[in-house]
Design a protein around this motif. Structure first.
Motif, short mmCIF file in Angstrom:
data_model
loop_
_atom_site.label_atom_id
_atom_site.label_comp_id
_atom_site.label_asym_id
_atom_site.label_seq_id
_atom_site.Cartn_x
_atom_site.Cartn_y
_atom_site.Cartn_z
N LEU B 25 -37.78 124.04 -75.54
CA LEU B 25 -36.87 125.18 -75.73
C LEU B 25 -37.38 126.08 -76.85
O LEU B 25 -37.36 127.32 -76.73
CB LEU B 25 -35.47 124.65 -76.05
CG LEU B 25 -34.37 125.70 -76.26
CD1 LEU B 25 -34.10 126.47 -74.98
CD2 LEU B 25 -33.08 125.04 -76.75
N PHE B 26 -37.84 125.46 -77.93
CA PHE B 26 -38.37 126.21 -79.07
C PHE B 26 -39.58 127.06 -78.62
O PHE B 26 -39.67 128.25 -78.95
CB PHE B 26 -38.75 125.24 -80.19
CG PHE B 26 -39.04 125.90 -81.50
CD1 PHE B 26 -38.03 126.13 -82.42
CD2 PHE B 26 -40.33 126.30 -81.83
CE1 PHE B 26 -38.29 126.75 -83.64
CE2 PHE B 26 -40.60 126.92 -83.05
CZ PHE B 26 -39.57 127.13 -83.96
N GLN B 28 -40.27 128.10 -75.61
CA GLN B 28 -39.78 129.17 -74.72
C GLN B 28 -39.24 130.33 -75.56
O GLN B 28 -39.52 131.50 -75.29
CB GLN B 28 -38.69 128.60 -73.82
CG GLN B 28 -38.40 129.45 -72.60
CD GLN B 28 -37.25 128.86 -71.79
OE1 GLN B 28 -36.81 127.73 -72.01
NE2 GLN B 28 -36.77 129.64 -70.85
N ALA B 29 -38.50 130.00 -76.62
CA ALA B 29 -37.88 131.03 -77.47
C ALA B 29 -38.92 131.87 -78.20
O ALA B 29 -38.71 133.06 -78.42
CB ALA B 29 -36.93 130.38 -78.46
N ILE B 30 -40.03 131.25 -78.60
CA ILE B 30 -41.02 131.97 -79.41
C ILE B 30 -42.15 132.53 -78.56
O ILE B 30 -43.11 133.09 -79.09
CB ILE B 30 -41.57 131.09 -80.57
CG1 ILE B 30 -42.48 129.97 -80.06
CG2 ILE B 30 -40.41 130.55 -81.43
CD1 ILE B 30 -43.25 129.24 -81.18
N GLY B 31 -42.05 132.36 -77.22
CA GLY B 31 -43.08 132.91 -76.33
C GLY B 31 -44.37 132.11 -76.35
O GLY B 31 -45.44 132.66 -76.06
N GLU B 32 -44.28 130.82 -76.68
CA GLU B 32 -45.47 129.97 -76.76
C GLU B 32 -45.67 129.29 -75.41
O GLU B 32 -44.86 128.44 -75.02
CB GLU B 32 -45.28 128.92 -77.86
CG GLU B 32 -46.40 127.91 -77.96
CD GLU B 32 -47.75 128.56 -78.15
OE1 GLU B 32 -48.05 128.99 -79.25
OE2 GLU B 32 -48.53 128.64 -77.15
N ASP B 34 -48.63 127.76 -74.29
CA ASP B 34 -49.69 126.74 -74.24
C ASP B 34 -49.11 125.40 -73.76
O ASP B 34 -48.15 124.90 -74.35
CB ASP B 34 -50.30 126.59 -75.64
CG ASP B 34 -51.61 125.80 -75.63
OD1 ASP B 34 -51.75 124.88 -74.80
OD2 ASP B 34 -52.49 126.09 -76.46
N TYR B 37 -47.92 121.75 -75.76
CA TYR B 37 -46.65 121.43 -76.42
C TYR B 37 -45.68 120.69 -75.49
O TYR B 37 -44.65 120.21 -75.94
CB TYR B 37 -45.99 122.70 -76.97
CG TYR B 37 -46.84 123.40 -78.01
CD1 TYR B 37 -46.91 122.91 -79.31
CD2 TYR B 37 -47.59 124.53 -77.69
CE1 TYR B 37 -47.70 123.54 -80.27
CE2 TYR B 37 -48.38 125.17 -78.63
CZ TYR B 37 -48.43 124.66 -79.91
OH TYR B 37 -49.22 125.28 -80.86
N PRO B 54 -44.99 123.32 -82.65
CA PRO B 54 -45.42 124.59 -83.27
C PRO B 54 -45.19 124.55 -84.80
O PRO B 54 -44.34 123.78 -85.29
CB PRO B 54 -44.53 125.63 -82.60
CG PRO B 54 -44.05 125.01 -81.33
CD PRO B 54 -43.93 123.54 -81.64
N THR B 56 -43.64 126.19 -87.11
CA THR B 56 -42.35 126.37 -87.77
C THR B 56 -41.24 125.53 -87.12
O THR B 56 -40.07 125.67 -87.47
CB THR B 56 -41.92 127.86 -87.79
OG1 THR B 56 -41.76 128.31 -86.44
CG2 THR B 56 -42.93 128.73 -88.50
#
Lengths: 135, 148
Positions: B25-26, B28-32, B34, B37, B54, B56
């Protein structure tokens, strides 16, 4: 031959949508309505909901991991200078300012929105490249 | 100005598991995007022993432990009067999905600027895994005090 760390790196993120802000609130546990509710944001003097500072910092993290991999990052530090709001594109840049004896490279970081407003300034340290380093 | 008796306040440690769904979810929220993860074989192919998190992400673990909002409540400071001024992370060892991370937070320092118009609060977090420090982080909050 191992490629040296580049002098300059850049990443553009966004535009940050209402969905991105809602997902970030859920993922991070920061449910401050300033980021989610247009009325609350307006009452605080913003035209649109404010992007979480930590989401902009997460984009700084992506700037570094997209170039060097997550395992290379030794430190990441930012000062929050201004708020991005929903719909902004956010551009992050890193510039090498030094290399220590062990080859750890320091990048100075800066982030702006597409209107040129300063959002964050900071720094990061990245390990020297190695053959076997995790990406 | 906060009551100086609060300086040194430290939370009781709690242990939080790094949940794969939360990391996904994190990301998805930050546009990562790769896959390392979320996909263990992609992580292994890239040289990681398991899916990493990630840089942060530990803030999410920290919020589960004790958010800044909860600490502000103890101090009697309204959340609406504060801004996040600075944040830093020092990484000592990589954190992976499935790790159990012990967290504590300490109110390390507080000081006023601009003749008391602004109060700064320094919160340090320590993240350990089986006794080993994996990350130290610092959050600096600025409180805009009401005019007398």
């Amino acid at each position: 031959m191992i490629a040296p760390r580049p002098q300059r790196i850049e990443l553009e993120c966004g535009p940050v949508s209402a969905l991105d802000l809602a997902l970030y609130a859920a993922a991070s546990g920061d449910h401050n309505p300033l980021h989610l509710d247009a009325d609350v944001a307006r009452a605080a003097g913003f035209e649109r909901p404010v992007v979480h500072g930590m989401l902009t910092m997460a984009f700084c993290g992506r700037l570094l991991t997209s170039h060097f991999g997550v395992a290379a990052l030794r430190s990441l530090s930012v000062r929050f200078l201004g708020a991005a709001t929903r719909g902004d594109r956010i551009v992050l840049r890193g510039t090498v300012t030094g290399v220590d004896k062990e080859g750890v490279v320091t990048y100075e970081l800066a982030g702006h929105n597409d209107a040129g407003k300063e959002l964050v300034a900071g720094s990061a340290r990245v390990s020297a490249p190695t053959h076997k380093a995790a990406r | 100005m906060i009551d100086s008796g609060h300086i040194g306040f430290t939370t009781q440690p709690s242990t939080i598991a790094v949940d794969p769904w939360r990391v996904q979810l994190f990301c998805q929220a930050i546009g990562e995007a790769d896959p390392i993860y979320r996909d263990e074989s992609a992580a292994r192919d890239a040289g990681h022993p398991a899916c990493p998190v990630p840089p942060t992400f530990l803030r999410a673990i920290e919020a589960d432990h004790c958010s800044a909002a909860e600490i502000l409540k103890i101090l009697g400071i309204p959340v609406a009067s504060v801004l996040h001024a600075e944040q830093s992370f020092e990484y000592h060892a990589p954190v992976h999905v499935g790790d159990r991370i012990e967290v504590t937070r300490t109110l390390t320092d507080s000081y006023d600027k601009r003749d008391g118009a602004l109060t700064f609060i320094v919160l340090d977090s320590h993240f350990r895994r089986e006794g080993e420090t994996v990350c130290d982080s610092r959050q600096i909050i600025v409180v805009r005090n009401p005019k007398e």
